[in-house]
Design an enzyme around this catalytic site. Structure first.
Site, PDB file in Angstrom:
ATOM      1  CG  ASP A  11      -5.224 -54.792 -11.229  1.00  0.00           C
ATOM      2  OD1 ASP A  11      -5.456 -54.708 -12.038  1.00  0.00           O
ATOM      3  OD2 ASP A  11      -4.539 -55.973 -10.507  1.00  0.00           O
ATOM      4  CB  SER A  12      -9.117 -56.579 -12.251  1.00  0.00           C
ATOM      5  OG  SER A  12      -7.770 -57.200 -12.549  1.00  0.00           O
ATOM      6  CE1 TYR A  43     -12.554 -55.654 -12.379  1.00  0.00           C
ATOM      7  CE2 TYR A  43     -11.308 -53.719 -13.398  1.00  0.00           C
ATOM      8  CZ  TYR A  43     -12.223 -54.237 -12.500  1.00  0.00           C
ATOM      9  OH  TYR A  43     -12.646 -53.235 -11.458  1.00  0.00           O
ATOM     10  N   GLY A  44     -10.089 -59.375 -17.288  1.00  0.00           N
ATOM     11  CA  GLY A  44      -9.243 -59.766 -18.707  1.00  0.00           C
ATOM     12  C   GLY A  44     -10.487 -60.652 -19.698  1.00  0.00           C
ATOM     13  CB  CYS A  74      -6.110 -53.082 -14.489  1.00  0.00           C
ATOM     14  SG  CYS A  74      -6.915 -54.352 -15.304  1.00  0.00           S
ATOM     15  CG  ASN A  75      -1.547 -53.984 -18.884  1.00  0.00           C
ATOM     16  OD1 ASN A  75      -0.834 -53.639 -19.666  1.00  0.00           O
ATOM     17  ND2 ASN A  75      -1.280 -54.454 -17.672  1.00  0.00           N
ATOM     18  CB  THR A  76      -8.354 -55.766 -18.749  1.00  0.00           C
ATOM     19  OG1 THR A  76      -7.103 -56.692 -18.786  1.00  0.00           O
ATOM     20  CG2 THR A  76      -9.434 -56.072 -19.409  1.00  0.00           C
ATOM     21  CD  GLU A 153      -4.730 -64.274  -8.815  1.00  0.00           C
ATOM     22  OE1 GLU A 153      -5.636 -64.608  -8.234  1.00  0.00           O
ATOM     23  OE2 GLU A 153      -5.029 -62.785  -8.856  1.00  0.00           O
ATOM     24  CB  CYS A 185      -0.933 -58.884 -18.051  1.00  0.00           C
ATOM     25  SG  CYS A 185      -1.959 -59.657 -16.835  1.00  0.00           S
ATOM     26  CB  THR A 186      -0.919 -56.036 -13.329  1.00  0.00           C
ATOM     27  OG1 THR A 186      -2.108 -56.558 -13.302  1.00  0.00           O
ATOM     28  CG2 THR A 186      -1.319 -54.588 -13.603  1.00  0.00           C
ATOM     29  CG  HIS A 187      -1.720 -61.142 -12.588  1.00  0.00           C
ATOM     30  ND1 HIS A 187      -2.714 -60.216 -12.620  1.00  0.00           N
ATOM     31  CD2 HIS A 187      -1.983 -62.072 -11.669  1.00  0.00           C
ATOM     32  CE1 HIS A 187      -3.449 -60.273 -11.519  1.00  0.00           C
ATOM     33  NE2 HIS A 187      -3.387 -61.495 -10.822  1.00  0.00           N
TER      34      HIS A 187
HETATM   35  N1  DGL Z   1      -5.065 -56.800 -14.053  1.00  0.00           N
HETATM   36  C1  DGL Z   1      -5.177 -57.422 -15.411  1.00  0.00           C
HETATM   37  C2  DGL Z   1      -4.653 -56.612 -16.281  1.00  0.00           C
HETATM   38  O1  DGL Z   1      -3.497 -56.299 -16.098  1.00  0.00           O
HETATM   39  C3  DGL Z   1      -5.033 -59.017 -15.193  1.00  0.00           C
HETATM   40  C4  DGL Z   1      -6.072 -59.569 -14.308  1.00  0.00           C
HETATM   41  C5  DGL Z   1      -7.487 -59.668 -14.787  1.00  0.00           C
HETATM   42  O2  DGL Z   1      -7.815 -60.321 -15.769  1.00  0.00           O
HETATM   43  O3  DGL Z   1      -8.242 -58.787 -14.210  1.00  0.00           O
HETATM   44  O4  DGL Z   1      -4.980 -56.830 -17.378  1.00  0.00           O
END
Ligand code: DGL
Length: 265
Positions: A11-12, A43-44, A74-76, A153, A185-187
């Site tokens: 993940d990012s 990454y988003g 990571c979705n992005t 976070e 989004c993973t968060h």
């Molecule tokens: N992990 C990213 C996602 O799921 C969220 C955090 C980021 O922007 O890197 O899109």
């Protein structure tokens, strides 16, 4: 490659620990190697080419550790890089978008689906494309919620300020009469209880982490790579290891995070 090799997850940052948690619950015999690209998060907000390059770097690291399958938690990165990762590496690759979209398509009753994610994920239209294939009649309402990542976070998961922001973000989706909301989004799973209170009982929240664990199970069985006994402990790596990474990471993992090895990509 054999079934004792680890599952590589990246993940990012530390948000992907929500996916690690789901995989560990669903597949307790598997060994995991997790990489959080904490030096380059988020990454988003980054451009597609940069996210693709970072995703290839992370994948290379996990492949070199002997990963038998890659999970882009990571979705992005899934939105922009799943095809590129598949082209580069000859092993099964599971992203988070397809499993989440599949679960949403199977869940909606009224065909109105909301998707929330980072700016990059929403701009990529990956969920919208996946859903138009999996649920062609569904109306998909997608919305970037950039403030949710820093709020999660900061641990402000039930803070009044987060509630106000979430109400503001979700209002247009609720006005469309959605009955299904994808946390793209993973968060966001950390915010799920609060979001659930705001959207109410008539909207089902889709946490793609659980759907991803199912997709990993299917991919491992399909490739004959499912572990039959635990062979090693899970190991965690990050491109920056600060007190914050350990603190926030253990919240996402839902477990003590005593050791994260610092690596350089
Ligand atoms: N992990 C990213 C996602 O799921 C969220 C955090 C980021 O922007 O890197 O899109």
């Amino acid at each position: 490659m054999n079934n004792t090799h680890p599952i590589g997850v990246f993940d990012s940052g530390v948000g992907g620990f929500t996916v690690v948690r789901a995989i560990r619950n669903a597949l307790p015999l598997e060994t995991l190697r997790y990489l959080g690209d904490t030096a380059r998060v988020p990454y988003g907000t980054k451009s597609p080419d940069v996210v693709r390059r970072y995703a290839i770097n992370c994948s290379r690291f996990l492949v070199d550790l002997g990963a038998k399958i890659l999970v882009i938690a990571c979705n992005t990165a899934s939105a922009y890089a799943v095809d590129a990762v598949r082209e580069h590496f000859a092993l099964p690759v599971v992203g988070v978008i397809e499993p989440g979209a599949r679960l949403a398509a199977a869940t909606t009753q009224n065909g109105r689906i909301g998707v929330i994610g980072t700016e990059g994920t929403i701009r990529s239209a990956s969920y919208q494309r996946a859903l138009s294939r999996l649920a062609p009649k569904a109306a998909v309402h997608a919305l970037a919620c950039p403030l949710f990542v820093p709020l999660a976070e900061e641990g402000m998961v039930d803070h009044p300020a987060t509630r106000m922001i979430a109400e503001e973000y979700l209002e247009p989706l609720l006005a469309q009469g959605i009955d299904t909301l994808v946390l793209g989004c993973t968060h966001y799973p950390l915010l799920a209880p609060l979001l659930g209170e705001i959207v109410g009982d008539n909207v089902t929240i889709i946490d793609s982490a659980i759907a991803v664990a199912d997709a990993v199970r299917a991919a491992l069985h399909g490739a004959g790579l499912a572990a039959t006994a635990r062979s090693d402990q899970d190991l965690y790596y990050a491109t920056d290891v600060s007190e914050r990474v350990l603190r926030v990471g253990s919240v996402f993992l839902g477990d003590g995070l005593d050791k994260v090895e610092l690596i350089d990509l």
